[in-house]
Design a protein around this motif. Structure first.
Motif, PDB file in Angstrom:
ATOM      1  N   VAL A 186       0.820  -1.219   0.000  1.00  0.00           N
ATOM      2  CA  VAL A 186       0.000   0.000   0.000  1.00  0.00           C
ATOM      3  C   VAL A 186       0.854   1.269   0.000  1.00  0.00           C
ATOM      4  N   PRO A 187       1.885   1.397   0.863  1.00  0.00           N
ATOM      5  CA  PRO A 187       2.708   2.630   0.798  1.00  0.00           C
ATOM      6  C   PRO A 187       3.448   2.795  -0.524  1.00  0.00           C
ATOM      7  N   ARG A 190       1.087   4.076  -3.511  1.00  0.00           N
ATOM      8  CA  ARG A 190       0.196   5.180  -3.127  1.00  0.00           C
ATOM      9  C   ARG A 190      -0.234   6.016  -4.335  1.00  0.00           C
ATOM     10  N   SER A 191       0.638   6.174  -5.343  1.00  0.00           N
ATOM     11  CA  SER A 191       0.230   6.933  -6.528  1.00  0.00           C
ATOM     12  C   SER A 191      -0.859   6.190  -7.297  1.00  0.00           C
ATOM     13  N   TYR A 193      -3.112   4.227  -5.894  1.00  0.00           N
ATOM     14  CA  TYR A 193      -4.320   4.435  -5.093  1.00  0.00           C
ATOM     15  C   TYR A 193      -4.904   5.821  -5.342  1.00  0.00           C
ATOM     16  N   GLN A 262       0.017  12.747  -8.215  1.00  0.00           N
ATOM     17  CA  GLN A 262      -0.121  11.312  -7.953  1.00  0.00           C
ATOM     18  C   GLN A 262      -0.950  10.635  -9.043  1.00  0.00           C
TER      19      GLN A 262
END
Length: 272
Positions: A186-187, A190-191, A193, A262
């Protein structure tokens, strides 16, 4: 000669881009200017700012509770977007990371659902929501969009760029698969997401047909339903309609410009 030809070519490119930018921005500029004018001025084609903005806002708030309408649309878009990302990202990650004999068949079947028009699903969905007594609730609007085949496809394609070395290193450190997904995947993604959230948020915010079918109570109406009712009035007030359209556009603009970088990174498949 070559230098002049290059200058003419660049001038043509900039001219074309300028015309396209004007064509793209003009409807929004017209909407903003018209929101400050009375209906009669809008119909006359007045393209200067007027003094009827507060009057239009008062009329709009008398017709509908603007704060309640925005709360309804925001709640559906944010809650639905959050759970769509959770479910779709887990599915996309699982389809890419875990291998099985039936994986590709299930995935291909999922992609085939993209070819089914929503008009063919409305009646079955309506019957399903009626059986669970969810009609005329925001939950009936949110649930059908949670498992999005397109977002699952998007996350699976993006997961291909996820470095497998990170996953293997995390496994060597003793992390379980859910911990790898939550604290590593997940980290790093992040873009992805952010880009997916913009897509899902805009789709939920602009959704019209399904809320029109399942929402009946005035206090549950979304901004798209309000715009539709304003436009279908016997004597539509175009100044009020333009004001409502401008207000409806602002949240999507804020979300997009706040996450623009992002979004570009996510659509290009970049991983950090």
């Amino acid at each position: 000669m070559t230098n002049w030809a290059e200058k003419f070519r660049m001038a043509g490119v900039y001219l074309f881009l300028g015309v396209m930018a004007f064509v793209s921005i003009f409807p929004f500029a017209w909407m903003v200017i018209s929101s400050t004018n009375a209906s009669v001025d809008v119909t006359k084609g007045k393209f200067t700012f007027g003094s009827a903005f507060l009057q239009n806002l008062e009329k709009l708030n008398k017709t509908f509770d603007v704060a309640q309408v925005f709360w309804n649309s925001g709640k559906i878009a944010i809650i639905g977007g959050f759970f769509t990302l959770v479910i779709s990202s887990m599915a996309g990650y699982g389809f890419e990371v875990f291998s099985s004999k039936a994986r590709e068949r299930v995935y291909n079947g999922l992609l085939l659902t993209l070819m089914v028009p929503f008009a063919a699903l409305m009646i079955p969905l309506f019957i399903l929501m009626a059986k669970f007594d969810l009609l005329d609730t925001h939950l009936a609007v949110i649930l059908p969009a949670l498992a999005s085949a397109y977002i699952i496809f998007y996350f699976r394609q993006s997961t291909k760029a996820f470095p497998p070395e990170l996953r293997e290193a995390a496994r060597l450190d003793g992390l379980k698969e859910w911990q790898i997904f939550l604290f590593v995947y997940v980290p790093v993604m992040r873009s992805t997401y952010a880009a997916a959230f913009i897509i899902v948020f805009m789709a939920a915010w602009n959704n019209f047909l399904w809320p029109l079918i399942v929402l009946q109570s005035p206090e549950l109406k979304t901004i798209t339903l309000v715009l539709s009712s304003l436009g279908s009035a016997y004597f539509p007030d175009f100044g009020v309609i333009m004001l409502a359209a401008m207000l409806a556009t602002l949240p999507t603009l804020v979300v997009f410009f706040a996450m623009q970088r992002q979004f570009v990174q996510g659509m290009l498949g970049s991983v950090k």
